[in-house]
Design an enzyme around this catalytic site. Structure first.
Site, PDB file in Angstrom:
ATOM      1  CG  ASP A  13      54.292 -20.603  33.682  1.00  0.00           C
ATOM      2  OD1 ASP A  13      54.991 -20.613  32.662  1.00  0.00           O
ATOM      3  OD2 ASP A  13      54.203 -19.625  34.443  1.00  0.00           O
ATOM      4  N   GLY A  17      53.972 -27.375  27.102  1.00  0.00           N
ATOM      5  CA  GLY A  17      55.135 -27.984  26.437  1.00  0.00           C
ATOM      6  C   GLY A  17      55.092 -29.487  26.553  1.00  0.00           C
ATOM      7  CB  ALA A  39      57.423 -19.255  25.250  1.00  0.00           C
ATOM      8  CG  HIS A  41      56.082 -23.856  25.727  1.00  0.00           C
ATOM      9  ND1 HIS A  41      55.317 -23.878  24.588  1.00  0.00           N
ATOM     10  CD2 HIS A  41      55.644 -22.794  26.446  1.00  0.00           C
ATOM     11  CE1 HIS A  41      54.466 -22.864  24.621  1.00  0.00           C
ATOM     12  NE2 HIS A  41      54.661 -22.189  25.731  1.00  0.00           N
ATOM     13  NE  ARG A 142      50.757   1.098   9.984  1.00  0.00           N
ATOM     14  CZ  ARG A 142      49.676   1.593  10.564  1.00  0.00           C
ATOM     15  NH1 ARG A 142      49.127   0.974  11.583  1.00  0.00           N
ATOM     16  NH2 ARG A 142      49.152   2.718  10.132  1.00  0.00           N
ATOM     17  CB  THR A 302      62.323 -15.284  34.494  1.00  0.00           C
ATOM     18  OG1 THR A 302      61.189 -15.940  35.096  1.00  0.00           O
ATOM     19  CG2 THR A 302      61.857 -14.538  33.265  1.00  0.00           C
ATOM     20  NE  ARG A 306      56.152 -21.264  36.448  1.00  0.00           N
ATOM     21  CZ  ARG A 306      56.461 -22.419  35.861  1.00  0.00           C
ATOM     22  NH1 ARG A 306      56.081 -23.563  36.382  1.00  0.00           N
ATOM     23  NH2 ARG A 306      57.133 -22.434  34.736  1.00  0.00           N
ATOM     24  CG  ASP A 334      52.467 -34.914  40.003  1.00  0.00           C
ATOM     25  OD1 ASP A 334      51.819 -34.413  39.062  1.00  0.00           O
ATOM     26  OD2 ASP A 334      53.653 -34.607  40.242  1.00  0.00           O
TER      27      ASP A 334
END
Ligand code: GDP
Length: 424
Positions: A13, A17, A39, A41, A142, A302, A306, A334
């Site tokens: 994160d 992206g 992912a 992004h 496999r 999700t 965070r 920022d």
């Protein structure tokens, strides 16, 4: 810069992206080389705001060829949803290719992952529950199915039936799941339609990339997650099931190691981490809550909040050793604008002694971060578009990050939008 790997220097994160979307303006190829629909992004550009799960972030540049590489696991439901979403916004997906050797992720995998996670009780690993670990486990056992098989539906259907049967056996016998309402024929019918729709995207991406490399084309290798989540080097077991490191890009994209000419580390100006696992500089307090809101730090896939922490120099030095960064993109400067002082973890202590290595996860939980406190800049940087215009304390902070990682910051990002970026 012919072949450039763009990788996360922290827990994921970091803003890969955004960086890939920006660099893709000049790229001939963008390749996703590992991971799957876990992912998210985020890209904010003239087309709107997107969280791309499987499709590479170069898809917005009509000149760029985008490749979902061999090292990925592809959830067809998610891929088709993503293609529909992009097409509905007028973004062409004609220049998307999917490696015939990438692996299929099937609907049983998220169920298996959920059951495994639930069975861990208090020791949950914080999985995104997208079925990524069962997909890679099936590949290693496999039992997996390669995307190219979709081009031969009769054969693929048989393989899928066998795969579903083995997954069902696990779900029923190991986890006691009731599958009486599951309609396998219906799933297969859906997959047959996907096979028809996707078969023109699927092919030999190695020849495509080998030719690109031979012609010195501009290739971006788009890493997913970050160093601390690498299967081999990350905070095991709180890791992903593939290798986000540039070494993973060689296998996952099909690029000879000596052809990777640059490794761009994307580093957030502070630390964030989604899900479980040790996170030494975590600020589970007002500072963390404030940065989470200012930086809108919620999972792109999700929506999970965070975890927030100070910049972690030992983790960054560890990342520098593993990735060999040749350049950096420093993002989210920022977000720190309102802080009168900023802390940076400069070392770890374990059992009272300084350590100069990255301990295993169980000991990383126990380390005591050693902090240095720096002055903040208390000015809005989100409109700044050149390095000399940054407040002095912000310039010093970027230089500190360069010093820790031993590479120059070629890009500085001060907002989610593509234009909120400048070269140093
Ligand atoms: P990725 O998985 O590495 O691409 O990162 P995510 O997309 O999961 O998370 C990065 C978040 O930060 C996204 O919401 C981006 O839009 C946002 N972002 C990226 N760069 C900047 C920045 O410089 N400033 C701010 N405020 N937000 C940023």
């Amino acid at each position: 810069m012919p072949v450039r790997a763009v990788v996360g220097a922290q827990w994921g994160d970091e803003g890969k992206g955004k960086v890939v979307d920006l660099l893709a303006q000049q790229a001939d190829y963008v390749v996703r080389y590992q991971g799957g629909a876990n992912a998210g992004h985020t890209v904010v550009n003239e087309h709107g705001k997107f969280a791309l799960h499987l499709v590479p972030c170069g898809i917005f540049n009509p000149q760029t060829i985008n490749i979902i590489g061999t090292g990925t696991v592809v959830d067809l439901d998610e891929l088709v949803k993503e293609l529909d979403m992009l097409q509905s916004k007028g973004i062409s997906t004609d220049r998307l290719y999917i490696s015939d050797r990438a692996h299929l992720s099937v609907p049983s995998y998220p169920r298996l992952e959920r059951m495994a996670e639930d069975s861990r009780g208090e020791r949950k690993q914080g999985s995104t529950l997208r079925g990524i670990s069962p997909a890679y486990a099936a590949k290693a056992l496999r039992l997996g199915i390669q995307m190219g098989e979709l081009k031969n539906w009769a054969r693929c259907e048989t393989q899928l039936r066998e795969l579903f049967a083995s997954c069902d056996e696990l779900l029923v016998k190991l986890y006691g799941v009731d599958l009486s309402t599951q309609d396998t024929d219906l799933i297969l019918e859906r997959y047959r339609a996907y096979a028809e729709r996707l078969s023109s995207y699927i092919g030999d991406t190695l020849s495509l990339l080998a030719e690109a490399v031979r012609q010195d084309s501009d290739v971006l290798l788009e890493g997913q997650l970050g160093t601390m989540r690498d299967l081999d080097w990350g905070i095991y077991p709180y890791v992903t099931s593939s290798n986000p490191l540039p070494g993973g890009a060689c296998a996952g994209a099909g690029i000879p190691p000596h052809r990777i000419s640059s490794v761009l580390g994307v580093v957030k100006a502070f630390s964030t981490c989604v899900g479980a696992g040790p996170f030494p500089t975590e600020q589970d307090n007002d500072i963390g809550r404030n940065l989470r809101e200012v930086g809108r730090e919620y999972g792109a896939t999700t929506g999970r909040p965070r975890r927030i922490g100070w910049l972690d120099a030992p983790a960054l030095r560890f990342a520098a050793k593993l990735n060999g960064f040749t350049e950096l993109a420093v993002t989210k400067l920022d977000t720190l604008d309102g802080l009168p002082t900023i802390k940076v973890c400069v070392g770890y202590k374990l059992d009272g002694c300084s350590i100069d290595y990255m301990p295993l996860a169980a000991d990383l939980y126990r380390v005591e971060p050693v902090y240095e406190e720096l002055p903040g800049w208390m000015q809005n940087t989100s409109l700044v578009r050149s390095f000399p215009k940054l407040p002095q304390a912000a310039q010093d902070y970027v230089r500190l990050i360069e010093g820790i990682l031993g590479a120059p910051a070629t890009l500085i990002s001060v907002g989610p939008e593509r234009e909120a970026t400048f070269r140093k």
